[in-house]
Motif scaffolding. Structure first.
Motif, PDB file in Angstrom:
ATOM      1  N   ASP A 147      11.603  -7.062 125.935  1.00 11.75           N
ATOM      2  CA  ASP A 147      10.687  -6.509 126.929  1.00 11.75           C
ATOM      3  C   ASP A 147      10.582  -4.994 126.779  1.00 11.75           C
ATOM      4  O   ASP A 147      11.604  -4.295 126.664  1.00 11.75           O
ATOM      5  N   GLY A 148       9.353  -4.512 126.784  1.00 16.23           N
ATOM      6  CA  GLY A 148       9.129  -3.066 126.712  1.00 16.23           C
ATOM      7  C   GLY A 148       9.069  -2.516 125.305  1.00 16.23           C
ATOM      8  O   GLY A 148       8.770  -1.342 125.100  1.00 16.23           O
ATOM      9  N   LEU A 149       9.373  -3.361 124.308  1.00 14.14           N
ATOM     10  CA  LEU A 149       9.333  -2.922 122.915  1.00 14.14           C
ATOM     11  C   LEU A 149       8.430  -3.860 122.119  1.00 14.14           C
ATOM     12  O   LEU A 149       8.289  -5.032 122.470  1.00 14.14           O
ATOM     13  N   PRO A 150       7.819  -3.349 121.042  1.00 13.48           N
ATOM     14  CA  PRO A 150       6.931  -4.218 120.251  1.00 13.48           C
ATOM     15  C   PRO A 150       7.708  -5.306 119.519  1.00 13.48           C
ATOM     16  O   PRO A 150       8.857  -5.108 119.121  1.00 13.48           O
ATOM     17  N   ASP A 151       7.072  -6.481 119.365  1.00 13.76           N
ATOM     18  CA  ASP A 151       7.687  -7.536 118.561  1.00 13.76           C
ATOM     19  C   ASP A 151       7.843  -7.036 117.127  1.00 13.76           C
ATOM     20  O   ASP A 151       7.007  -6.291 116.621  1.00 13.76           O
ATOM     21  N   LYS A 152       8.929  -7.473 116.470  1.00 13.34           N
ATOM     22  CA  LYS A 152       9.182  -6.991 115.109  1.00 13.34           C
ATOM     23  C   LYS A 152       9.466  -8.158 114.170  1.00 13.34           C
ATOM     24  O   LYS A 152      10.099  -9.152 114.556  1.00 13.34           O
ATOM     25  N   GLN A 153       8.982  -8.027 112.944  1.00 17.42           N
ATOM     26  CA  GLN A 153       9.288  -8.969 111.873  1.00 17.42           C
ATOM     27  C   GLN A 153       9.649  -8.131 110.650  1.00 17.42           C
ATOM     28  O   GLN A 153       8.824  -7.838 109.790  1.00 17.42           O
ATOM     29  N   VAL A 154      10.894  -7.724 110.625  1.00 16.73           N
ATOM     30  CA  VAL A 154      11.394  -6.784 109.615  1.00 16.73           C
ATOM     31  C   VAL A 154      12.647  -7.365 108.976  1.00 16.73           C
ATOM     32  O   VAL A 154      13.490  -7.936 109.674  1.00 16.73           O
ATOM     33  N   ALA A 177      18.177  -2.184 115.763  1.00 15.21           N
ATOM     34  CA  ALA A 177      16.823  -1.814 115.339  1.00 15.21           C
ATOM     35  C   ALA A 177      15.839  -2.972 115.412  1.00 15.21           C
ATOM     36  O   ALA A 177      14.656  -2.794 115.113  1.00 15.21           O
ATOM     37  N   GLY A 178      16.290  -4.152 115.796  1.00 15.00           N
ATOM     38  CA  GLY A 178      15.398  -5.300 115.908  1.00 15.00           C
ATOM     39  C   GLY A 178      15.013  -5.908 114.582  1.00 15.00           C
ATOM     40  O   GLY A 178      13.911  -6.435 114.429  1.00 15.00           O
TER      41      GLY A 178
END
Length: 295
Positions: A147-154, A177-178
């Protein structure tokens, strides 16, 4: 203090006399622990690894725990409530007045526990835990959401990383860092090396990883899934923060002494460089990885 806890403390000597305490290095359980701590081939054969410390042991999903060992002093501290209640919440006692942790355990003498421990100042508890087995697609299909942060695919790709401390730090930073997960070449340090496990501070329980048998072939598969790959390389023409990173993408970090192999570097979409002042030629692998992950 609850009456049952007072009773427990008063009867601790009696409980201690009733406990079976492991004291010999020749005990089969102790030999197994030492073998798992010292050799990666034993960890692979047993499909297990060792976790030490109160916080990490109590974070492990119960179904992943094979065995737990506690030093006599740790046993007494937990039983009397002399521990951080945020980590260990002892709610129940059995009919003999002994504390229950939700899993079975064996008690080891303090002297022997200190001798077999992989830490300088052991907390007195360790667990033998089932290894995780992830597939490449487990990582490529994972999106990290908060929540509050962009979804990441890293993703993070490690080409022959050898230092346990570096790998542990990278795993911990990946969680912060997600990062979706880590891909390691088969020549990299064993991810279940005790120094790696300890330096992750529990992140190894939550960050997926894939141990590649053929890194070059797997990188080709990753690119087929439309991941853009950026390799940290001294020959990079662009600064790490100049490339456009959106959609699915990943970073490649190389060996501490030799960097990324030429064959792997050739598969990257872009070679990037981290600018540095002074006469420093390169950064520690974990630091370089951290800069890239948070860029």
């Amino acid at each position: 203090m609850p009456l049952h806890m007072k009773k427990l403390i008063l009867s601790m000597e009696e409980v201690g006399n009733r406990m079976e305490i492991i004291t010999s290095e020749t005990n089969k359980d102790i030999k197994k622990i030492i073998g798992l701590l010292e050799k990666s081939k034993n960890r692979r054969k047993e499909d297990s690894y060792v976790v030490e410390g109160l916080k990490m042991v109590f974070e492990i999903p119960k179904e992943d725990i094979r065995e737990v060992y506690i030093s006599k002093t740790c046993y007494e501290n937990i039983a009397s409530g002399n521990v951080d209640k945020k980590i260990v919440d002892v709610k129940s006692f059995n009919k003999e007045g002994e504390f229950e942790l939700g899993f079975s355990y064996k008690v080891i003498s303090d002297a022997l526990f200190k001798k077999i421990s992989d830490t300088v100042t052991p907390q007195g508890i360790l667990a033998i835990v089932k290894r995780k087995h992830y597939k490449l697609n487990d990582i490529l299909n994972r999106k990290v959401k908060k929540d509050g942060l962009p979804d990441k695919q890293v993703i993070m790709i490690l080409d022959d990383l050898r230092d346990p401390g570096n790998l542990g730090t990278i795993i911990r930073t990946c969680e912060a860092a997600g990062v979706s997960g880590i891909i390691l070449s088969k020549e990299s340090v064993d991810i279940y090396n005790p120094k790696v496990v300890r330096s992750t501070m529990g992140a190894i329980l939550r960050v997926p990883f894939y141990e590649s048998e053929d890194l070059k072939e797997d990188i080709k598969k990753i690119k087929q899934e439309n991941f853009k790959l950026y390799a940290a390389h001294l020959g990079g023409k662009k600064l790490y923060n100049e490339v456009k990173k959106d959609g699915a993408y990943g970073f490649i970090i190389g060996n501490e002494a030799n960097g990324i192999s030429d064959e792997v570097a050739a598969l990257a979409d872009e070679l990037v460089i981290i600018p540095m002042y002074g006469n420093v030629e390169s950064l520690n692998a974990a630091i370089a990885a951290s800069i890239l992950m948070f860029s």
